[in-house]
Design a protein around this motif. Sequence first.
Motif, PDB file in Angstrom:
ATOM      1  N   TYR A  99      49.488  39.635  31.471  1.00 15.35           N
ATOM      2  CA  TYR A  99      49.453  40.357  32.741  1.00 15.35           C
ATOM      3  C   TYR A  99      48.014  40.643  33.168  1.00 15.35           C
ATOM      4  O   TYR A  99      47.605  40.344  34.283  1.00 15.35           O
ATOM      5  N   LEU A 100      47.238  41.255  32.278  1.00 18.91           N
ATOM      6  CA  LEU A 100      45.887  41.680  32.632  1.00 18.91           C
ATOM      7  C   LEU A 100      44.969  40.498  32.933  1.00 18.91           C
ATOM      8  O   LEU A 100      44.234  40.518  33.919  1.00 18.91           O
ATOM      9  N   SER A 101      45.009  39.471  32.105  1.00 21.05           N
ATOM     10  CA  SER A 101      44.109  38.339  32.331  1.00 21.05           C
ATOM     11  C   SER A 101      44.504  37.558  33.581  1.00 21.05           C
ATOM     12  O   SER A 101      43.640  37.121  34.351  1.00 21.05           O
ATOM     13  N   CYS A 102      45.790  37.393  33.836  1.00 19.40           N
ATOM     14  CA  CYS A 102      46.234  36.650  35.011  1.00 19.40           C
ATOM     15  C   CYS A 102      46.075  37.452  36.304  1.00 19.40           C
ATOM     16  O   CYS A 102      46.115  36.886  37.395  1.00 19.40           O
ATOM     17  N   MET A 103      45.880  38.756  36.175  1.00 20.12           N
ATOM     18  CA  MET A 103      45.623  39.594  37.352  1.00 20.12           C
ATOM     19  C   MET A 103      44.122  39.834  37.512  1.00 20.12           C
ATOM     20  O   MET A 103      43.699  40.702  38.275  1.00 20.12           O
ATOM     21  N   ASN A 104      43.329  39.063  36.763  1.00 21.35           N
ATOM     22  CA  ASN A 104      41.870  39.136  36.806  1.00 21.35           C
ATOM     23  C   ASN A 104      41.345  40.530  36.462  1.00 21.35           C
ATOM     24  O   ASN A 104      40.390  41.015  37.062  1.00 21.35           O
ATOM     25  N   LEU A 105      41.974  41.171  35.496  1.00 19.18           N
ATOM     26  CA  LEU A 105      41.548  42.502  35.078  1.00 19.18           C
ATOM     27  C   LEU A 105      40.866  42.509  33.712  1.00 19.18           C
ATOM     28  O   LEU A 105      40.523  43.566  33.199  1.00 19.18           O
ATOM     29  N   CYS A 106      40.673  41.328  33.122  1.00 13.49           N
ATOM     30  CA  CYS A 106      39.986  41.214  31.836  1.00 13.49           C
ATOM     31  C   CYS A 106      38.576  40.669  32.048  1.00 13.49           C
ATOM     32  O   CYS A 106      38.384  39.694  32.784  1.00 13.49           O
ATOM     33  N   LEU A 107      37.620  41.285  31.398  1.00  7.38           N
ATOM     34  CA  LEU A 107      36.263  40.756  31.405  1.00  7.38           C
ATOM     35  C   LEU A 107      36.213  39.533  30.501  1.00  7.38           C
ATOM     36  O   LEU A 107      36.704  39.572  29.374  1.00  7.38           O
ATOM     37  N   ASN A 108      35.649  38.455  30.966  1.00  7.28           N
ATOM     38  CA  ASN A 108      35.418  37.247  30.170  1.00  7.28           C
ATOM     39  C   ASN A 108      36.692  36.668  29.549  1.00  7.28           C
ATOM     40  O   ASN A 108      36.685  36.229  28.412  1.00  7.28           O
ATOM     41  N   SER A 109      37.782  36.723  30.260  1.00  8.95           N
ATOM     42  CA  SER A 109      39.046  36.149  29.769  1.00  8.95           C
ATOM     43  C   SER A 109      39.686  35.321  30.865  1.00  8.95           C
ATOM     44  O   SER A 109      39.602  35.654  32.044  1.00  8.95           O
ATOM     45  N   ASN A 110      40.359  34.258  30.455  1.00 10.05           N
ATOM     46  CA  ASN A 110      41.064  33.400  31.398  1.00 10.05           C
ATOM     47  C   ASN A 110      42.561  33.590  31.244  1.00 10.05           C
ATOM     48  O   ASN A 110      43.044  33.868  30.150  1.00 10.05           O
ATOM     49  N   CYS A 111      43.284  33.392  32.321  1.00 11.80           N
ATOM     50  CA  CYS A 111      44.734  33.482  32.294  1.00 11.80           C
ATOM     51  C   CYS A 111      45.297  32.310  31.479  1.00 11.80           C
ATOM     52  O   CYS A 111      45.021  31.158  31.781  1.00 11.80           O
ATOM     53  N   PRO A 112      46.080  32.590  30.432  1.00 13.57           N
ATOM     54  CA  PRO A 112      46.644  31.494  29.625  1.00 13.57           C
ATOM     55  C   PRO A 112      47.710  30.693  30.362  1.00 13.57           C
ATOM     56  O   PRO A 112      48.086  29.621  29.889  1.00 13.57           O
TER      57      PRO A 112
END
Length: 116
Positions: A99-112
């Motif tokens: 949820y967080l990575s795909c909503m662009n809420l993670c620093l330096n992480s890509n949506c899996p």
Amino acid sequence: GAIPYIDLDFLCDWTESCGVDNELCQVARDFPLINTSVPQYGSVKDSCRYLRQVLNVKACVIKEFTRPSGAVFGAAKISVNVPTSQIDCSKIFGEYYVYLSCMNLCLNSNCPLDNN
């Protein structure tokens, strides 16, 4: 000397075996429950309940998570209580990481779920 091997049957038995196992077990068991069903319409996934405790997140807002287009199993839209700003997701796993990575809420992480 070296810490001896601890059999899995004796981990998390609340008997201190290696100096940190009770602390690790407490943290490991304090993770939110893993959902095994698709959320019902109108329900909200609350990632902030966990994030407030672990990462000291202060402000949260309910946003809609829309899955990527394509053949992905599950609900098309899910409401998720998320932080209002980006956070370090290096200690976030499972559905909350998605949820967080795909909503662009993670620093330096890509949506899996991205196909790129």
